[in-house]
Scaffold this motif. Structure first.
Motif, mmCIF file in Angstrom:
data_model
loop_
_atom_site.group_PDB
_atom_site.id
_atom_site.type_symbol
_atom_site.label_atom_id
_atom_site.label_comp_id
_atom_site.label_asym_id
_atom_site.label_seq_id
_atom_site.Cartn_x
_atom_site.Cartn_y
_atom_site.Cartn_z
ATOM 1 N N ASN A 141 -1.701 -1.617 8.006
ATOM 2 C CA ASN A 141 -1.358 -0.566 7.045
ATOM 3 C C ASN A 141 -0.917 -1.171 5.716
ATOM 4 N N CYS A 142 -0.148 -2.243 5.794
ATOM 5 C CA CYS A 142 0.282 -2.921 4.573
ATOM 6 C C CYS A 142 -0.913 -3.533 3.847
ATOM 7 N N TRP A 143 -1.810 -4.134 4.615
ATOM 8 C CA TRP A 143 -2.975 -4.795 4.007
ATOM 9 C C TRP A 143 -3.872 -3.799 3.281
ATOM 10 N N GLU A 144 -3.964 -2.603 3.786
ATOM 11 C CA GLU A 144 -4.832 -1.595 3.176
ATOM 12 C C GLU A 144 -4.256 -1.012 1.900
ATOM 13 N N ASN A 145 -2.987 -1.252 1.634
ATOM 14 C CA ASN A 145 -2.359 -0.734 0.417
ATOM 15 C C ASN A 145 -3.017 -1.351 -0.817
ATOM 16 N N ARG A 146 -3.146 -0.603 -1.873
ATOM 17 C CA ARG A 146 -3.856 -1.075 -3.057
ATOM 18 C C ARG A 146 -3.089 -2.133 -3.842
ATOM 19 N N TYR A 147 -1.781 -2.169 -3.699
ATOM 20 C CA TYR A 147 -0.987 -3.114 -4.486
ATOM 21 C C TYR A 147 -0.920 -4.487 -3.816
ATOM 22 N N ARG A 148 -1.061 -5.530 -4.637
ATOM 23 C CA ARG A 148 -1.199 -6.888 -4.102
ATOM 24 C C ARG A 148 0.050 -7.365 -3.371
ATOM 25 N N MET A 187 4.624 4.484 9.933
ATOM 26 C CA MET A 187 5.735 5.051 9.177
ATOM 27 C C MET A 187 6.547 3.949 8.486
ATOM 28 N N GLU A 188 6.775 2.839 9.208
ATOM 29 C CA GLU A 188 7.569 1.749 8.650
ATOM 30 C C GLU A 188 6.931 1.192 7.388
ATOM 31 N N SER A 189 5.601 1.079 7.380
ATOM 32 C CA SER A 189 4.913 0.563 6.197
ATOM 33 C C SER A 189 5.092 1.504 5.011
ATOM 34 N N VAL A 190 5.145 2.807 5.284
ATOM 35 C CA VAL A 190 5.347 3.804 4.222
ATOM 36 C C VAL A 190 6.730 3.639 3.611
ATOM 37 N N ILE A 191 7.728 3.421 4.446
ATOM 38 C CA ILE A 191 9.102 3.242 3.976
ATOM 39 C C ILE A 191 9.207 1.961 3.139
ATOM 40 N N ILE A 192 8.607 0.896 3.639
ATOM 41 C CA ILE A 192 8.632 -0.373 2.911
ATOM 42 C C ILE A 192 7.970 -0.211 1.550
ATOM 43 N N GLY A 250 4.681 -5.500 -9.684
ATOM 44 C CA GLY A 250 5.568 -6.310 -10.502
ATOM 45 C C GLY A 250 6.832 -6.710 -9.755
ATOM 46 N N VAL A 251 6.766 -6.725 -8.426
ATOM 47 C CA VAL A 251 7.918 -7.110 -7.600
ATOM 48 C C VAL A 251 7.807 -8.601 -7.283
ATOM 49 N N ARG A 252 8.777 -9.371 -7.736
ATOM 50 C CA ARG A 252 8.767 -10.817 -7.530
ATOM 51 C C ARG A 252 9.089 -11.165 -6.073
ATOM 52 N N PRO A 253 8.674 -12.369 -5.619
ATOM 53 C CA PRO A 253 8.876 -12.763 -4.219
ATOM 54 C C PRO A 253 10.286 -12.603 -3.663
ATOM 55 N N PRO A 254 11.346 -12.998 -4.392
ATOM 56 C CA PRO A 254 12.690 -12.842 -3.815
ATOM 57 C C PRO A 254 13.027 -11.393 -3.471
ATOM 58 N N LYS A 255 12.695 -10.477 -4.365
ATOM 59 C CA LYS A 255 12.966 -9.063 -4.103
ATOM 60 C C LYS A 255 12.084 -8.534 -2.982
ATOM 61 N N ARG A 256 10.827 -8.978 -2.964
ATOM 62 C CA ARG A 256 9.908 -8.538 -1.907
ATOM 63 C C ARG A 256 10.435 -8.950 -0.539
ATOM 64 N N LYS A 257 10.897 -10.163 -0.428
ATOM 65 C CA LYS A 257 11.381 -10.663 0.863
ATOM 66 C C LYS A 257 12.702 -10.016 1.266
ATOM 67 N N THR A 258 13.493 -9.639 0.264
ATOM 68 C CA THR A 258 14.746 -8.939 0.566
ATOM 69 C C THR A 258 14.456 -7.559 1.146
ATOM 70 N N VAL A 259 13.476 -6.877 0.560
ATOM 71 C CA VAL A 259 13.082 -5.547 1.053
ATOM 72 C C VAL A 259 12.647 -5.622 2.513
ATOM 73 N N CYS A 260 11.976 -6.698 2.868
ATOM 74 C CA CYS A 260 11.398 -6.838 4.209
ATOM 75 C C CYS A 260 12.284 -7.602 5.186
ATOM 76 N N LYS A 261 13.460 -7.973 4.750
ATOM 77 C CA LYS A 261 14.337 -8.806 5.568
ATOM 78 C C LYS A 261 14.600 -8.213 6.948
ATOM 79 N N GLU A 262 14.885 -6.941 7.004
ATOM 80 C CA GLU A 262 15.204 -6.295 8.284
ATOM 81 C C GLU A 262 13.970 -6.211 9.176
ATOM 82 N N VAL A 263 12.821 -5.936 8.568
ATOM 83 C CA VAL A 263 11.567 -5.873 9.328
ATOM 84 C C VAL A 263 11.290 -7.233 9.967
#
Length: 218
Positions: free
Chosen positions: A64-71, A1-6, A34-47
């Motif tokens: 679950n994250c690895w299986e996602n189609r987006y890089r 579920m957490e991977s879905v939310i992320i 098209g999500v740059r590293p700073p924003k990506r890491k901010t999204v995952c900060k709590e995780v």
């Protein structure tokens, strides 16, 4: 579920223009949000914060994250593993190997080599494993073995490095010959004499690309 939310949060940050450029840089091997590293890491900060607090790697979340189609979701996995590096052990390597063997391209291989290489600094069983991987049929696995000691400086195991590199002479694969040169160039920053002697000793067996890269600082 957490991977879905992320992923949902990441998807809301989708930038089509950036995604096209990021995919092109990776030769369109994978789709991007098209999500740059700073924003990506901010999204995952709590995780990441919760993971460090628990001192436990959530492999189901990572799979679950690895299986996602987006890089970016594979990059998230590497971010997570880097954050949790001190909690990783040799017993985790088979799980990481799944990531090495799937969705392969230089960007993930060159991130995972640092993860496995860091485990090797605290567990010398990695040495024997990397020697075995240096002869693997999959050239991406061999590339990881070649470069797993990058940035170790004085802690570099020279004998292991030499064995691994020699195992990969004679390859026509660009990503292998580039990695050989890259590993030598990196080590030449702290031990140029050793690298110079290595190139002189094996120049007749080395690809010109490897020699050119290795000789950059010597």
């Amino acid at each position: 579920m957490e991977s879905v939310i992320i992923f949902s949060t990441m998807e809301n940050l989708k930038n089509e223009e950036a995604a096209i450029k990021m995919a092109a840089y990776m030769r369109n091997q994978f789709p991007f949000l098209g999500v740059r590293p700073p924003k990506r890491k901010t999204v995952c900060k709590e995780v990441f914060r919760e993971a460090k607090k628990s001192k436990t790697v959530d492999w189901e979340f990572l799979d679950n994250c690895w299986e996602n189609r987006y890089r970016e979701m594979q990059y998230l996995v590497m971010d997570y593993l880097a954050v949790m590096q001190k909690f990783l052990t040799f017993e985790d390597v088979p799980k990481i190997k799944h990531y090495v063997n799937t969705k392969q391209w230089w960007d993930t291989i060159d991130g995972l080599d640092r993860i496995i290489g860091s485990i090797g600094l605290v567990d010398d069983k990695i040495d024997g494993l990397m020697l075995a991987w240096s002869k693997d049929e999959d050239f991406w696995v061999r590339r990881l073995a070649i470069d797993h000691q990058l940035c170790r400086k004085e802690k570099t195991n020279k004998e292991l490095l030499e064995e691994i590199l020699v195992n990969n002479f004679g390859s026509n694969e660009f990503f292998i010959n580039k990695a050989i040169g890259w590993s030598l160039r990196d080590y030449s920053k702290v031990n140029p004499h050793w690298v110079r002697n290595f190139v002189e000793k094996y120049q007749d067996q080395m690809n010109r690309l490897s020699i050119r890269e290795a000789s950059k600082y010597i």
